[in-house]
Every structure is written in C-alpha cells, then in structure tokens.
Write an enzyme that holds these catalytic residues in place. Sequence first.
Site, PDB file in Angstrom:
ATOM      1  N   MET B   1       0.869  -1.125   0.074  1.00 31.95           N
ATOM      2  CA  MET B   1       0.090  -0.012   0.094  1.00 31.95           C
ATOM      3  C   MET B   1       0.702   1.302   0.012  1.00 31.95           C
ATOM      4  SD  MET B   1      -3.060  -0.722  -0.085  1.00 31.95           S
ATOM      5  CE  MET B   1      -4.571  -1.824   0.419  1.00 31.95           C
ATOM      6  N   CYS B   2       0.245   2.227  -0.257  1.00 28.93           N
ATOM      7  CA  CYS B   2       0.942   3.546  -0.392  1.00 28.93           C
ATOM      8  C   CYS B   2       0.374   4.691   0.648  1.00 28.93           C
ATOM      9  CB  CYS B   2       0.806   4.215  -1.788  1.00 28.93           C
ATOM     10  SG  CYS B   2       1.023   3.155  -3.030  1.00 28.93           S
ATOM     11  N   GLU B   3       1.020   5.735   0.635  1.00 27.00           N
ATOM     12  CA  GLU B   3       0.270   6.815   1.523  1.00 27.00           C
ATOM     13  C   GLU B   3      -0.184   8.082   0.749  1.00 27.00           C
ATOM     14  OE1 GLU B   3       0.688   7.358   5.379  1.00 27.00           O
ATOM     15  OE2 GLU B   3       1.480   5.472   5.993  1.00 27.00           O
ATOM     16  N   ILE B  78       3.475   8.611  -1.457  1.00 24.63           N
ATOM     17  CA  ILE B  78       4.868   7.749  -1.053  1.00 24.63           C
ATOM     18  C   ILE B  78       4.367   6.395  -1.619  1.00 24.63           C
ATOM     19  CG2 ILE B  78       6.397   9.289   0.243  1.00 24.63           C
ATOM     20  CD1 ILE B  78       5.100   7.765   2.796  1.00 24.63           C
ATOM     21  N   ASN B 108      -4.139   5.292  -3.701  1.00 26.14           N
ATOM     22  CA  ASN B 108      -3.655   4.345  -2.618  1.00 26.14           C
ATOM     23  C   ASN B 108      -4.561   3.260  -2.617  1.00 26.14           C
ATOM     24  OD1 ASN B 108      -4.882   4.013   0.477  1.00 26.14           O
ATOM     25  ND2 ASN B 108      -2.933   3.268   0.414  1.00 26.14           N
TER      26      ASN B 108
END
Lengths: 260, 260
Positions: B1-3, B78, B108
């Site tokens: 996962m991302c943020e 990110i 995300n």
Amino acid sequence: MCELLGMSANVPTDICFSFSGFLHRGGGTGPHRDGWGIAFYEAGGYRDFRDPHPSVDSPIARLIRDYPIKSHVVISHIRQANVGQVKLANTHPFTREMWGRPWCYAHNGQLSEAWQELPLSFYQPVGTTDSEHAFCWLMGELRQAFPEPPQDPESLWCHLHRLCEQLRGLGVFNLLLADGEHLYTYCSSKLAHITRRAPFGQASLSDAELNVNFAEHTTPNDVVSVIATEPLTDNEDWVRMEPGELLVWRDGEIQGRFKT
Amino acid sequence: MCELLGMSANVPTDICFSFSGFLHRGGGTGPHRDGWGIAFYEAGGYRDFRDPHPSVDSPIARLIRDYPIKSHVVISHIRQANVGQVKLANTHPFTREMWGRPWCYAHNGQLSEAWQELPLSFYQPVGTTDSEHAFCWLMGELRQAFPEPPQDPESLWCHLHRLCEQLRGLGVFNLLLADGEHLYTYCSSKLAHITRRAPFGQASLSDAELNVNFAEHTTPNDVVSVIATEPLTDNEDWVRMEPGELLVWRDGEIQGRFKT
C-alpha cells in the site's frame, strides 16, 4: 529570445557539465531571467523540473547541477519572455502524452500573431505563450495523422518536418522535441551540435570557469551529442544547423535528416 | 500500500511541516520505500517532483522540505509497490491535461485484475500500474461526458463520484485528484482530514520531532485543510472519511460531499 539545450546519448549520461554553463546564461552571462526548465528521460520514465525564477539564482537549478540524473535524452530551456507573462504555466519545457509516451517540447523564437489561429484538437494550452499553442497544434496534427505509432517512423519524421516548416513560415521557430527515444531538433535560425565519442578529450565551458576531461568519465563505446542555441564550449568544433533542417537523433547518432 | 497527502488552502501556503512528517514514512517510520512524488498548483501553473527512490534518502525530497513552495493545492504520494515495478514511470502523482488544465492524480490501494479491462480513449498509461490505468480511464470517461468544462460543476462532481464508486467495486481505491482549483478526495478504506483556521494553535508531528505554532505563520483569515491516509499530528482531532465518500475542496473548505 530564449536558449535551448538538448542531449541524446547511447548510455545514461548526466548533463551536469553542459548545464553548469547553460544555467549561467539564465541571468548571469545571459539575459534569460524569466524562468528555466529541464526534462529527463530515464530508463524508467520521464520527469521535468521547472522554475519561473532565473536559473542562476534557483535552488532547484543548483540541485540539478549537483545531483547527476543519468538520462538518454534531455531537453532544457531558459526563457527571456516575449509572448506571455513570467509564470510557471509559461515555463518550458511543455509536455503532453501521446500513444502512452510523454512528449516533451521547448521552443526558441517568436511567431507572428497568426499563431493564434493554429487550430487545436486533442491538446489545449495551459499557459498563454505562442510556444505552447504551437506545441498543442503540432501534437494534435501528429495525432490526427498517426492515431497509432506508425510502422514506418520515416513517415512520422517527414510529417513533423512539414509541420515545422509551416511554423517557420510564422516566424522564428527553433525546436527541441522528444518522445523518450528520439530527440528531434529543428533549426529556423540558430542551433548547433557536437557529438563526443572516443577518443574523448578535454572541453572547456564558454560561460563558466570549468573544464572536464571526458576521457575520465566515459567508456570507449559512449556516444553523447549535445545540441544548443549557441556552442557551450570554446575549444571544440560545433556544427551549426541550417535553417529548415530537421535532425532526428537516437542514442547520440543522427538517424534522419530532412531539409527544405 | 501507499500513503497519500493533500492540501487545499485559501492562501498560498507551504506544506513543509506536513511534508516533513510524511517523508519520514517513505523508508523511515514507514515501509514506503518505492518512490515518492509531490505536485504543486501555484498561482501561475503546475509542477511536480517525482523520484523512484525512498523519500527519506532523496536529495529532491530534502529540497522540497526546505524550500517553501507556496501553493493553493498540493498532492503528494509515497509508494510501496504492488502492481508495476519500481521505476519513475510508475511513480505518482500522474498528470494529464484536460480543457487546458493540468489534472493531477494519486491513488492508494490495489484493484483486482479487472482493471486491465477498463477501456481507454483519449489518455494512455506511460507506466504499468493499475493506478495510472485507472486514472487514464477516469479522465477519458470525464472527457467523453464533458467535452467542455460544464456550466454546473455539481454535474461533474456527481459523475466523478459514480466513477470512483465503480473503481471501488474493483478493490481498494483511495484517491486524491485535482484540477488546480478543486481538490477531490475519495475514500475507499482510509483517508482523514483536518481544517486549520483561526484561532490557530500548536501542532506536533507523529513521525518526527517537530512542533509548529501555526499562529506565528498565518493571518486570521487563513483556512488550510490537510488530507492524509493517516493523521500526521498527534495532538489534533482529525476527521476520518467514510468509505464511498467524495469530498470536493476549494480554498480549504468543503464545497461538495457525495456519499454512497
């Protein structure tokens, strides 16, 4: 007027040396104080850095000069505004996606007012310059003629040359254009190029006290071509392009040449 | 996962404080080592900075943290890769021009394999992520429905909400999208927001030892909203969005709210 800087190389190469000289022209040794930008095609993609402030004072320009980004194709531009105010949206290079590729463009010159009548289709300008309008027109024309990438790239290059000639009919149109693989350089009034290959020698910048011995930074198979409005070094033989000439570069070599 | 990290403000505001905490999650306090990016809409245009390296080690990220770029709308991301290898072309945010405006997008989540069947029209992905494919589909659908900017923006927002719901049907789809004026935030599983306005107080980052007294950096009329995957400060009351909710932000305020 503005100044252009481009690079095509057969190995990922940083442009720190050339950019060091070039950025001095952005408010230092040259009058181009109205913004600057640089675009890099790297193996894994595309990115650009743009700033509406003079490159000689820009912390982002200093980062680019000191942080070697290795690239096959680079396009850079420093701006002295004529059409369109000094702001980020008017700062080259401009970019648009076609066929899943990021196309990048920078222009030196000025077009007559007729640029406003160039018809637009897929692409619309974000800013207010003649340059970006001409770019959107050019890309729209290419996309209408080639909805898909052509099997025969020469047909695309030939069409691009005709479109450049049309723009030259409207004024001064020196162009750097890239699709990530090819760098297209079109000369309306002023563009020069140099190809560096083994045996590599020394080069000395015209605009800053900096020398480099390329032999220390290269391998014997490297081929790196640099294209600029004015030669960037004072001890090498740059070749000046002819008005109406389009060169197609790939991996540092000339792949196609079209003349009026 | 991302943020994800987003900002909408009624005055040009720098995001240095929030970004300081956020970039620590890119390989420092968080596992998101696979690249990062940030996009700024400034009065005069749009620019983004992207790097396929961890933000915590990136000289470009340090520049952004230390060089206050003042903006009305910001989108940052990110990455912890799932679909698509770690490379620049797969690094968010992504951008495409529609109606002469640069649209910017970060995602995300992860979509089921059916994302590959989402039909594309005007826009084609440059990289290989589910995220960029979904973006190209989304923008193509919007452009087909609205060849010109609609007189009534609510109709656009409502259509956007339906498209987001469709993507949520394919998996996890938390979204930040912007057109330079509006910031659109859609929650599939996780997004939180906070609006700061007078009287301003102290805030303390969760991810780094940094405090700020916003009263020292603002005027009484400032309104600044920050939206993030996880709250960035530990002494303020963040509001968590509901799954299926789309918020439309402008000048730091919520202008539209759409729910399942």
